[in-house]
Design an enzyme around this catalytic site. Sequence first.
Site, PDB file in Angstrom:
ATOM      1  N   CYS A  87       1.914   4.651   0.925  1.00 20.46           N
ATOM      2  CA  CYS A  87       0.717   3.843   1.128  1.00 20.46           C
ATOM      3  C   CYS A  87       1.103   2.437   1.575  1.00 20.46           C
ATOM      4  CB  CYS A  87      -0.085   3.779  -0.169  1.00 20.46           C
ATOM      5  SG  CYS A  87      -1.670   2.957   0.055  1.00 20.46           S
ATOM      6  N   CYS A  91      -1.955  -1.339  -4.946  1.00 25.24           N
ATOM      7  CA  CYS A  91      -2.914  -1.517  -6.051  1.00 25.24           C
ATOM      8  C   CYS A  91      -2.186  -1.367  -7.391  1.00 25.24           C
ATOM      9  CB  CYS A  91      -4.021  -0.489  -5.962  1.00 25.24           C
ATOM     10  SG  CYS A  91      -4.822  -0.504  -4.353  1.00 25.24           S
ATOM     11  N   CYS A  94      -2.659   1.965  -9.312  1.00 29.82           N
ATOM     12  CA  CYS A  94      -2.554   3.208  -8.523  1.00 29.82           C
ATOM     13  C   CYS A  94      -2.067   4.369  -9.402  1.00 29.82           C
ATOM     14  CB  CYS A  94      -1.570   3.004  -7.361  1.00 29.82           C
ATOM     15  SG  CYS A  94      -1.390   4.474  -6.341  1.00 29.82           S
TER      16      CYS A  94
HETATM   17  S1  SF4 Z   1      -4.752   3.180  -5.149  1.00 30.00           S
HETATM   18 FE1  SF4 Z   1      -2.675   3.708  -4.515  1.00 30.00          FE
HETATM   19  S2  SF4 Z   1      -2.958   5.118  -2.826  1.00 30.00           S
HETATM   20 FE2  SF4 Z   1      -4.914   4.065  -3.116  1.00 30.00          FE
HETATM   21  S3  SF4 Z   1      -4.836   2.325  -1.723  1.00 30.00           S
HETATM   22 FE3  SF4 Z   1      -4.081   1.617  -3.682  1.00 30.00          FE
HETATM   23  S4  SF4 Z   1      -1.861   1.846  -3.575  1.00 30.00           S
HETATM   24 FE4  SF4 Z   1      -2.746   3.068  -1.949  1.00 30.00          FE
END
Ligand code: SF4
Length: 365
Positions: A87, A91, A94
């Site tokens: 990704c 986040c 995540c």
């Molecule tokens: S939650 Fe994880 S997979 Fe989704 S955008 Fe954020 S970092 Fe990427």
Amino acid sequence: MWLLVPVVLAGKLLLQAFRDHLEGLWKSIRWLSRWFRAVSIVEGSLRSRPQEEEEKREREEEKKVEEGVPAGPTIPISVNYHFTRQCNYKCGFCFHTAKTSFVLPLEEAKRGLRMLKEAGMEKINFSGGEPFLQNRGEFLGKMVKFCKEELRLSSVSVVSNGSLIRENWFKCYGEHLDILAISCDSFDEQVNVLIGRGQGKKSHVENLQKLRNWCQHYGVAFKINSVINRFNFEEDMNEQIKVLNPVRWKVFQCLIIDGENSGEDALREAEKFIISDEDFEQFLERHKEIACLVPESNQKMKDSYLILDEYMRFLNCRNGRKEPSRSILDVGVQEAIKFSGFDEKMFLKRGGKYVWSKAELNLQW
Ligand code: SF4
């Protein structure tokens, strides 16, 4: 007198022939009646056998339910295929992190998707990681088209952070996609940066509006996913959500998964993002007028998703961490799904089966 003898003889002969004829007729009637009786017995037994078997099967299923044994094979009606863990966002909470960079070759992924379809799959959701990262969205587009055109699934959807989607993708693949869900946790750019959804100078919120317009233009149902956490649980999103007018607004309570966003071997530490059930309820109460809001507390999310990882292994979250089954490509869907931890009742309870094809959604923008 002598003249009467042949007449009497002829009469006797006629009588005998008539009696023989009657006897033959009687024999035939008796034979026919026996035959009819035999046929009706066989027919009766044939008719009652499946009925008996059905009753027996029902009794066995009831017994299994009483004993807590799952009834019949699990059908993978709705599957979430996280085909990549890579990704471009970071986040902090995540729960499907970049622990590998593996992605199946396209033909292998298609083989697995076909196996799932044969096992009863009706809906596929492609997720990640970020699904548009692999081969600039081409890999995803080809799978979307394959699922709609060749497998004829009733619903094909994608969950994305939205940052890498180009209009050209909609031109090539939009017609095959039912739903596009974009993750958006805040309409305050600073909060997005705190969460890890920021992308330098690009505005996540502006991008959301652009994607919504493309969905409208190319006839794709637009959905928003938000994870409610320590940084956004006090926000009021009513106005922005009304303007964006998604078909569905999925609101998740931030969830801890050991090995993904918590614990020694995890790539994230999500503890500081966690909110209480009361905080989550407060957020829902503030947005209760949004009709398309679908809340998902930690409780509802538990075991109600069929998750496939990048190797097409089902991930069992029953013990608070993602434990993989063997790959469906190696052992088949039914063998692998036994280890998925999937709870069909929870799936139905959280409203997992809904109107999910754009044909039925009757999109009116
Ligand atoms: S939650 Fe994880 S997979 Fe989704 S955008 Fe954020 S970092 Fe990427």
